[in-house]
Design a protein around this motif. Structure first.
Motif, PDB file in Angstrom:
ATOM      1  N   ARG A  96       0.831  -1.207   0.000  1.00 49.66           N
ATOM      2  CA  ARG A  96       0.000   0.000   0.000  1.00 49.66           C
ATOM      3  C   ARG A  96       0.863   1.255   0.000  1.00 49.66           C
ATOM      4  O   ARG A  96       0.591   2.216  -0.725  1.00 49.66           O
ATOM      5  CB  ARG A  96      -0.927  -0.012   1.221  1.00 49.66           C
ATOM      6  N   PHE A  97       1.934   1.252   0.803  1.00 50.96           N
ATOM      7  CA  PHE A  97       2.817   2.415   0.863  1.00 50.96           C
ATOM      8  C   PHE A  97       3.475   2.664  -0.499  1.00 50.96           C
ATOM      9  O   PHE A  97       3.545   3.801  -0.971  1.00 50.96           O
ATOM     10  CB  PHE A  97       3.899   2.219   1.933  1.00 50.96           C
ATOM     11  N   LEU A  98       3.947   1.604  -1.137  1.00 47.05           N
ATOM     12  CA  LEU A  98       4.580   1.765  -2.448  1.00 47.05           C
ATOM     13  C   LEU A  98       3.574   2.224  -3.505  1.00 47.05           C
ATOM     14  O   LEU A  98       3.912   3.022  -4.382  1.00 47.05           O
ATOM     15  CB  LEU A  98       5.257   0.465  -2.877  1.00 47.05           C
ATOM     16  N   ASP A  99       2.333   1.738  -3.415  1.00 46.07           N
ATOM     17  CA  ASP A  99       1.282   2.207  -4.326  1.00 46.07           C
ATOM     18  C   ASP A  99       1.080   3.717  -4.167  1.00 46.07           C
ATOM     19  O   ASP A  99       1.000   4.454  -5.161  1.00 46.07           O
ATOM     20  CB  ASP A  99      -0.046   1.500  -4.042  1.00 46.07           C
ATOM     21  N   LEU A 100       0.994   4.156  -2.922  1.00 49.14           N
ATOM     22  CA  LEU A 100       0.787   5.583  -2.661  1.00 49.14           C
ATOM     23  C   LEU A 100       1.978   6.411  -3.130  1.00 49.14           C
ATOM     24  O   LEU A 100       1.821   7.549  -3.576  1.00 49.14           O
ATOM     25  CB  LEU A 100       0.540   5.817  -1.160  1.00 49.14           C
ATOM     26  N   SER A 101       3.169   5.823  -3.053  1.00 46.82           N
ATOM     27  CA  SER A 101       4.367   6.563  -3.453  1.00 46.82           C
ATOM     28  C   SER A 101       4.433   6.773  -4.965  1.00 46.82           C
ATOM     29  O   SER A 101       5.249   7.559  -5.449  1.00 46.82           O
ATOM     30  CB  SER A 101       5.635   5.851  -2.963  1.00 46.82           C
ATOM     31  N   LEU A 102       3.569   6.101  -5.729  1.00 44.17           N
ATOM     32  CA  LEU A 102       3.505   6.314  -7.172  1.00 44.17           C
ATOM     33  C   LEU A 102       2.709   7.569  -7.527  1.00 44.17           C
ATOM     34  O   LEU A 102       2.776   8.042  -8.660  1.00 44.17           O
ATOM     35  CB  LEU A 102       2.880   5.098  -7.868  1.00 44.17           C
ATOM     36  N   GLN A 103       1.945   8.102  -6.572  1.00 43.30           N
ATOM     37  CA  GLN A 103       1.192   9.327  -6.842  1.00 43.30           C
ATOM     38  C   GLN A 103       2.166  10.478  -7.089  1.00 43.30           C
ATOM     39  O   GLN A 103       3.149  10.637  -6.369  1.00 43.30           O
ATOM     40  CB  GLN A 103       0.277   9.668  -5.663  1.00 43.30           C
ATOM     41  N   ASN A 104       1.865  11.295  -8.079  1.00 37.35           N
ATOM     42  CA  ASN A 104       2.780  12.352  -8.490  1.00 37.35           C
ATOM     43  C   ASN A 104       3.150  13.297  -7.356  1.00 37.35           C
ATOM     44  O   ASN A 104       4.317  13.629  -7.155  1.00 37.35           O
ATOM     45  CB  ASN A 104       2.191  13.146  -9.661  1.00 37.35           C
ATOM     46  N   GLU A 105       2.160  13.736  -6.572  1.00 32.82           N
ATOM     47  CA  GLU A 105       2.471  14.713  -5.527  1.00 32.82           C
ATOM     48  C   GLU A 105       3.270  14.076  -4.396  1.00 32.82           C
ATOM     49  O   GLU A 105       4.102  14.744  -3.782  1.00 32.82           O
ATOM     50  CB  GLU A 105       1.209  15.390  -4.998  1.00 32.82           C
ATOM     51  N   GLU A 185       8.701  -3.999  -3.792  1.00 31.11           N
ATOM     52  CA  GLU A 185       7.732  -4.747  -2.984  1.00 31.11           C
ATOM     53  C   GLU A 185       8.252  -6.147  -2.677  1.00 31.11           C
ATOM     54  O   GLU A 185       8.164  -6.628  -1.538  1.00 31.11           O
ATOM     55  CB  GLU A 185       6.395  -4.837  -3.713  1.00 31.11           C
ATOM     56  N   GLN A 186       8.833  -6.794  -3.676  1.00 33.17           N
ATOM     57  CA  GLN A 186       9.369  -8.147  -3.487  1.00 33.17           C
ATOM     58  C   GLN A 186      10.452  -8.154  -2.415  1.00 33.17           C
ATOM     59  O   GLN A 186      10.479  -9.019  -1.527  1.00 33.17           O
ATOM     60  CB  GLN A 186       9.937  -8.650  -4.824  1.00 33.17           C
ATOM     61  N   VAL A 187      11.350  -7.178  -2.473  1.00 28.72           N
ATOM     62  CA  VAL A 187      12.460  -7.109  -1.514  1.00 28.72           C
ATOM     63  C   VAL A 187      11.958  -6.788  -0.112  1.00 28.72           C
ATOM     64  O   VAL A 187      12.365  -7.424   0.876  1.00 28.72           O
ATOM     65  CB  VAL A 187      13.498  -6.062  -1.975  1.00 28.72           C
TER      66      VAL A 187
END
Length: 199
Positions: A96-105, A185-187
């Motif tokens: 979830r954190f990595l997904d959110l980190s893909l947001q541009n802002e 995510e895998q790591v």
């Protein structure tokens, strides 16, 4: 009494307008490419208002960053991290954190510009204030449930926060962000799995 309330509402409205304008412009173009004059024009307020509420562009940027960090933490309810399966919550929290980190802002403001604009010490302090306590609560719950090894959770939380932050930075700077996201995510999940008492 009424005039004071109106003045308080005006102050709150001016502050909110600056935050909205600053957040949009910083996310679109980055801190260095946004002039203070653009922010106040977009917000429809005076330049003096920017300095009154935030002591300038850098102060506004820090407030925007803190706002984003608070929103990120809100995506990880404490009851989920300390509930019936805290280890599963920690593992899913990585994705979830990595997904959110893909947001541009999030990428531009929180991960790329914030360390440079605020300096590493202040940036890390804000990161720690928002995310560290949440991670530690999840780890404490997982240790209590005997799901992970009984390691010092304060040190472990610092290590995980560092791993999450550096992984998110790597994703933000990657040419192929989706591929970088999958690798990170895998790591990170493998690191968490290494703490499991089932191994």
């Amino acid at each position: 009494m009424t005039s004071r309330m109106t003045q308080a509402e005006r102050r709150a409205s001016t502050r909110a307008a600056l935050l909205v304008a600053g957040r949009r412009l910083f996310a679109e173009r980055g801190y260095d490419d946004v002039a203070a004059e653009e922010i106040v024009t977009a917000a429809g307020v005076s330049r003096g208002a920017l300095y009154h509420h935030f002591d300038g562009k850098a102060g506004l940027f820090e407030a925007v960053f803190v706002e984003i960090e608070a929103e990120l933490v809100a995506n990880f309810p404490l009851e989920e991290l300390v509930g019936g399966d805290p280890f599963a919550a920690l593992r899913s929290g990585v994705s979830r954190f990595l997904d959110l980190s893909l947001q541009n802002e999030v990428q531009r403001i929180a991960l790329i510009d914030a360390p440079a604009v605020l300096g590493w010490t202040r940036w890390h302090q804000i990161e720690a204030d928002h995310g560290l306590g949440l991670i530690r609560a999840g780890l404490d719950a997982a240790v209590a449930a005997k799901q992970i090894k009984d390691l010092p959770t304060e040190d472990l939380a610092n290590a995980l926060l560092g791993s999450l932050t550096e992984s998110a930075l790597a994703v933000a700077r990657a040419e192929n962000r989706e591929a970088a996201h999958r690798r990170a995510e895998q790591v990170l999940v493998a690191l968490l799995d290494g703490l499991s008492t089932d191994r």
